[in-house]
Design a protein around this motif. Sequence first.
Motif, PDB file in Angstrom:
ATOM      1  N   GLN A 159      37.705 -10.756 -64.886  1.00  0.00           N
ATOM      2  CA  GLN A 159      36.491  -9.995 -65.207  1.00  0.00           C
ATOM      3  C   GLN A 159      36.802  -8.815 -66.126  1.00  0.00           C
ATOM      4  OE1 GLN A 159      34.629  -9.431 -61.129  1.00  0.00           O
ATOM      5  NE2 GLN A 159      32.852  -9.783 -62.397  1.00  0.00           N
ATOM      6  N   LEU A 160      37.882  -8.101 -65.827  1.00  0.00           N
ATOM      7  CA  LEU A 160      38.248  -6.946 -66.652  1.00  0.00           C
ATOM      8  C   LEU A 160      38.580  -7.379 -68.076  1.00  0.00           C
ATOM      9  CD1 LEU A 160      40.400  -5.004 -64.039  1.00  0.00           C
ATOM     10  CD2 LEU A 160      38.193  -4.273 -64.973  1.00  0.00           C
ATOM     11  N   VAL A 161      39.288  -8.506 -68.210  1.00  0.00           N
ATOM     12  CA  VAL A 161      39.609  -9.008 -69.557  1.00  0.00           C
ATOM     13  C   VAL A 161      38.331  -9.441 -70.269  1.00  0.00           C
ATOM     14  CG1 VAL A 161      40.729 -10.901 -70.819  1.00  0.00           C
ATOM     15  CG2 VAL A 161      42.006  -9.637 -69.070  1.00  0.00           C
ATOM     16  N   HIS A 162      37.430 -10.091 -69.539  1.00  0.00           N
ATOM     17  CA  HIS A 162      36.146 -10.500 -70.132  1.00  0.00           C
ATOM     18  C   HIS A 162      35.437  -9.296 -70.740  1.00  0.00           C
ATOM     19  CE1 HIS A 162      32.115 -12.242 -70.541  1.00  0.00           C
ATOM     20  NE2 HIS A 162      31.669 -11.183 -69.888  1.00  0.00           N
ATOM     21  N   TRP A 163      35.336  -8.199 -69.978  1.00  0.00           N
ATOM     22  CA  TRP A 163      34.625  -7.018 -70.478  1.00  0.00           C
ATOM     23  C   TRP A 163      35.411  -6.311 -71.570  1.00  0.00           C
ATOM     24  CZ3 TRP A 163      29.818  -6.990 -70.269  1.00  0.00           C
ATOM     25  CH2 TRP A 163      29.130  -7.550 -69.177  1.00  0.00           C
ATOM     26  N   GLU A 164      36.732  -6.370 -71.483  1.00  0.00           N
ATOM     27  CA  GLU A 164      37.546  -5.770 -72.549  1.00  0.00           C
ATOM     28  C   GLU A 164      37.273  -6.468 -73.885  1.00  0.00           C
ATOM     29  OE1 GLU A 164      42.168  -4.363 -73.150  1.00  0.00           O
ATOM     30  OE2 GLU A 164      41.753  -6.032 -71.803  1.00  0.00           O
ATOM     31  N   GLU A 176      36.742   3.454 -72.917  1.00  0.00           N
ATOM     32  CA  GLU A 176      37.527   4.406 -72.102  1.00  0.00           C
ATOM     33  C   GLU A 176      37.196   4.245 -70.625  1.00  0.00           C
ATOM     34  OE1 GLU A 176      37.519   8.493 -73.295  1.00  0.00           O
ATOM     35  OE2 GLU A 176      37.764   7.972 -75.413  1.00  0.00           O
ATOM     36  N   MET A 177      35.923   4.032 -70.342  1.00  0.00           N
ATOM     37  CA  MET A 177      35.481   3.818 -68.955  1.00  0.00           C
ATOM     38  C   MET A 177      36.152   2.565 -68.385  1.00  0.00           C
ATOM     39  SD  MET A 177      31.479   3.901 -67.986  1.00  0.00           S
ATOM     40  CE  MET A 177      30.805   3.133 -66.547  1.00  0.00           C
ATOM     41  N   LEU A 178      36.202   1.515 -69.201  1.00  0.00           N
ATOM     42  CA  LEU A 178      36.847   0.275 -68.774  1.00  0.00           C
ATOM     43  C   LEU A 178      38.348   0.491 -68.586  1.00  0.00           C
ATOM     44  CD1 LEU A 178      36.721  -2.807 -68.256  1.00  0.00           C
ATOM     45  CD2 LEU A 178      37.153  -3.126 -70.688  1.00  0.00           C
ATOM     46  N   ALA A 179      38.978   1.245 -69.503  1.00  0.00           N
ATOM     47  CA  ALA A 179      40.422   1.508 -69.391  1.00  0.00           C
ATOM     48  C   ALA A 179      40.735   2.216 -68.076  1.00  0.00           C
ATOM     49  CB  ALA A 179      40.897   2.345 -70.579  1.00  0.00           C
ATOM     50  N   MET A 180      39.858   3.154 -67.671  1.00  0.00           N
ATOM     51  CA  MET A 180      40.063   3.858 -66.391  1.00  0.00           C
ATOM     52  C   MET A 180      39.922   2.887 -65.218  1.00  0.00           C
ATOM     53  SD  MET A 180      37.984   7.353 -67.243  1.00  0.00           S
ATOM     54  CE  MET A 180      37.780   7.825 -65.528  1.00  0.00           C
ATOM     55  N   GLN A 181      38.961   1.950 -65.342  1.00  0.00           N
ATOM     56  CA  GLN A 181      38.768   0.970 -64.262  1.00  0.00           C
ATOM     57  C   GLN A 181      39.972   0.028 -64.170  1.00  0.00           C
ATOM     58  OE1 GLN A 181      35.121  -1.573 -64.347  1.00  0.00           O
ATOM     59  NE2 GLN A 181      34.825  -0.732 -62.312  1.00  0.00           N
ATOM     60  N   TYR A 247      46.969 -12.798 -70.935  1.00  0.00           N
ATOM     61  CA  TYR A 247      45.735 -13.554 -70.724  1.00  0.00           C
ATOM     62  C   TYR A 247      44.664 -13.184 -71.757  1.00  0.00           C
ATOM     63  CZ  TYR A 247      41.440 -15.221 -68.504  1.00  0.00           C
ATOM     64  OH  TYR A 247      40.230 -15.830 -68.260  1.00  0.00           O
ATOM     65  N   ASP A 248      44.572 -11.898 -72.144  1.00  0.00           N
ATOM     66  CA  ASP A 248      43.565 -11.528 -73.146  1.00  0.00           C
ATOM     67  C   ASP A 248      43.870 -12.184 -74.493  1.00  0.00           C
ATOM     68  OD1 ASP A 248      45.821  -9.847 -73.401  1.00  0.00           O
ATOM     69  OD2 ASP A 248      44.671  -8.277 -74.383  1.00  0.00           O
ATOM     70  N   GLN A 249      45.160 -12.309 -74.815  1.00  0.00           N
ATOM     71  CA  GLN A 249      45.535 -12.994 -76.064  1.00  0.00           C
ATOM     72  C   GLN A 249      45.176 -14.481 -75.975  1.00  0.00           C
ATOM     73  OE1 GLN A 249      49.626 -11.648 -75.822  1.00  0.00           O
ATOM     74  NE2 GLN A 249      49.370 -10.349 -77.603  1.00  0.00           N
ATOM     75  N   TRP A 250      45.361 -15.062 -74.795  1.00  0.00           N
ATOM     76  CA  TRP A 250      44.969 -16.463 -74.620  1.00  0.00           C
ATOM     77  C   TRP A 250      43.468 -16.641 -74.849  1.00  0.00           C
ATOM     78  CZ3 TRP A 250      44.948 -21.317 -74.964  1.00  0.00           C
ATOM     79  CH2 TRP A 250      43.938 -22.070 -74.345  1.00  0.00           C
ATOM     80  N   ARG A 251      42.636 -15.726 -74.284  1.00  0.00           N
ATOM     81  CA  ARG A 251      41.182 -15.883 -74.423  1.00  0.00           C
ATOM     82  C   ARG A 251      40.765 -15.884 -75.894  1.00  0.00           C
ATOM     83  NH1 ARG A 251      39.097 -18.725 -71.771  1.00  0.00           N
ATOM     84  NH2 ARG A 251      37.183 -18.057 -72.778  1.00  0.00           N
ATOM     85  N   VAL A 252      41.422 -15.064 -76.709  1.00  0.00           N
ATOM     86  CA  VAL A 252      41.132 -15.029 -78.144  1.00  0.00           C
ATOM     87  C   VAL A 252      41.578 -16.333 -78.800  1.00  0.00           C
ATOM     88  CG1 VAL A 252      41.751 -13.872 -80.311  1.00  0.00           C
ATOM     89  CG2 VAL A 252      41.207 -12.507 -78.295  1.00  0.00           C
ATOM     90  N   LEU A 253      42.757 -16.816 -78.415  1.00  0.00           N
ATOM     91  CA  LEU A 253      43.279 -18.070 -78.967  1.00  0.00           C
ATOM     92  C   LEU A 253      42.411 -19.255 -78.547  1.00  0.00           C
ATOM     93  CD1 LEU A 253      45.505 -19.556 -80.510  1.00  0.00           C
ATOM     94  CD2 LEU A 253      46.882 -19.531 -78.430  1.00  0.00           C
ATOM     95  N   ALA A 254      41.894 -19.216 -77.327  1.00  0.00           N
ATOM     96  CA  ALA A 254      41.058 -20.322 -76.818  1.00  0.00           C
ATOM     97  C   ALA A 254      39.829 -20.524 -77.690  1.00  0.00           C
ATOM     98  CB  ALA A 254      40.649 -20.035 -75.371  1.00  0.00           C
TER      99      ALA A 254
END
Length: 524
Positions: A159-164, A176-181, A247-254
């Motif tokens: 979920q955090l990666v999705h929102w990032e 910034e709010m997400l980074a704190m979370q 995982y975030d790099q994978w989501r972009v590659l996907a």
Amino acid sequence: MTNGQLLWVDDEVELLRGHIIFLEKKGYEVTTVSNGTDAIDICQERSFDLVLLDEQMPGLSGLETLQRIKEISPATPVVMVTKSEEENIMEQAIGQKIADYLIKPVNPNQILLVLKKNIHRREIETEVTQSRYQQQFQQIAMQIMDCKTWQDWMTVYKQLVHWELQLSSTDSQMTEMLAMQKEEANLGFAKFVKKNYLDWVSSLNNPNSPTPHSHPVLSPEIFKTKIFPHLNQKEKVFLVVLDNFRYDQWRVLAQEIGDQFDLDEDLYFSILPTATQYARNAIFSGLMPNKIAKMFPDLWVDEDEEEGKNLNEGPLIQTQLERYRRHESFSYNKINSSADAEKFMQQLNQLNKNDLNVVVFNFIDMLSHARTESKMVRELANNESAYRSITLSWFRHSVIAEFFRWLAQTDYKVIVTTDHGSIRCTKPVKIVGDRNTNTNLRYKLGKSLGYDAKDLFVVKDPGLAQLPSPNLSTSYVFATGDSFFAYPNNYNYYVSYYKDTFQHGGISMEEMIIPLITMTGKKR
């Protein structure tokens, strides 16, 4: 202040009066011309936010006018307005990069939708994405507090990666709010790992383990759980290991390769330390590091030895196949440079004969090290979004894109994974060690290490973590969250040099929860 400057090109411009009044009431300034030549002249004098262009006009045709406008102002969106639905006209217009098209007679709401899509998309996406994240924020915060299992942590991390990814593709101020979370989640995750990790590794290969799900899939189990089942079905397997791949790099590659493959996405946990020497050797041998060192001392290299730490990966795969009494033919290749990649691509038809092929691509790991050592690379990849962007650019413009196109046309089951991820480190933590202490910034092993154990994971008996013990009094210390180890000597220089660099070896979701993807080519 207007909503936008529009140019409408149509030889029957007097019939558009109603549409123009509608648009002006919505806050747009509309300039009209009745032919292609005038349109080109006015585009040379001033810029517009969008051009509405009739396709059938006397004199210069719509397609000819489109070409000239694109030469003058390549970034201006042009919407083709046409009576004709002929396929070749549509293809030519799309080939010349129209932003959209409308079929006559058009109604005002259709035009408004086109304007919102092409002029206001960014701000609308930002507003909607921010609003949705705000609504989810509290729910995610509760989930972080309630995480009790490794499955819960995987869900939160996804979920955090999705929102990032969602927020970074807009102009949102909420990153910034997400980074704190995310930071809060990583603190909770570290506590969870500290509490459970030793139990996980003790249940590895334990037939009396309470349930198969008492621990997540760990590095030594990749072949057993993901590769051997396909080989048992007489399917050929290509294992692609992208070193240091998050995982975030994978989501972009996907998103890039989704049209070539059917994707079955999974995640698994890297063992500790989340470093190539340990995690990747564990994947290839199917063993925890202390077992590799004991059973195959010639294939294990201790931290204090000069020799490269991952030079024996092909032989380690061989030991795992032999241990499971498997007789499949296999190959192993490692790609460190474009020359290696070209040579590898020339062998593909030969490799096609094997039941199992394993290839390691080292680019992302090299990028993270280059980013530490080079100011220029640090500027290019100055945050997570830029880091993802460079990874995607490498994929698009390197041999690997061609390699995936080739794989998509074969019968191989393609497993894409990594040995560990990395985290951008911002907080220095002091540690004292002797000259034999290893250099990694996220974990240390040695005798008589000096540290404040708060917020660290300390393993005083390496055997419990199934790690080698070069000396009787060796202990391992792992950084958590986004901290990194710094020596008190030359402390300020050390901190300024390594702060904001991507490192791995310790405990964070980014390093430990990593992609394990099964892909089947669509053979288009």
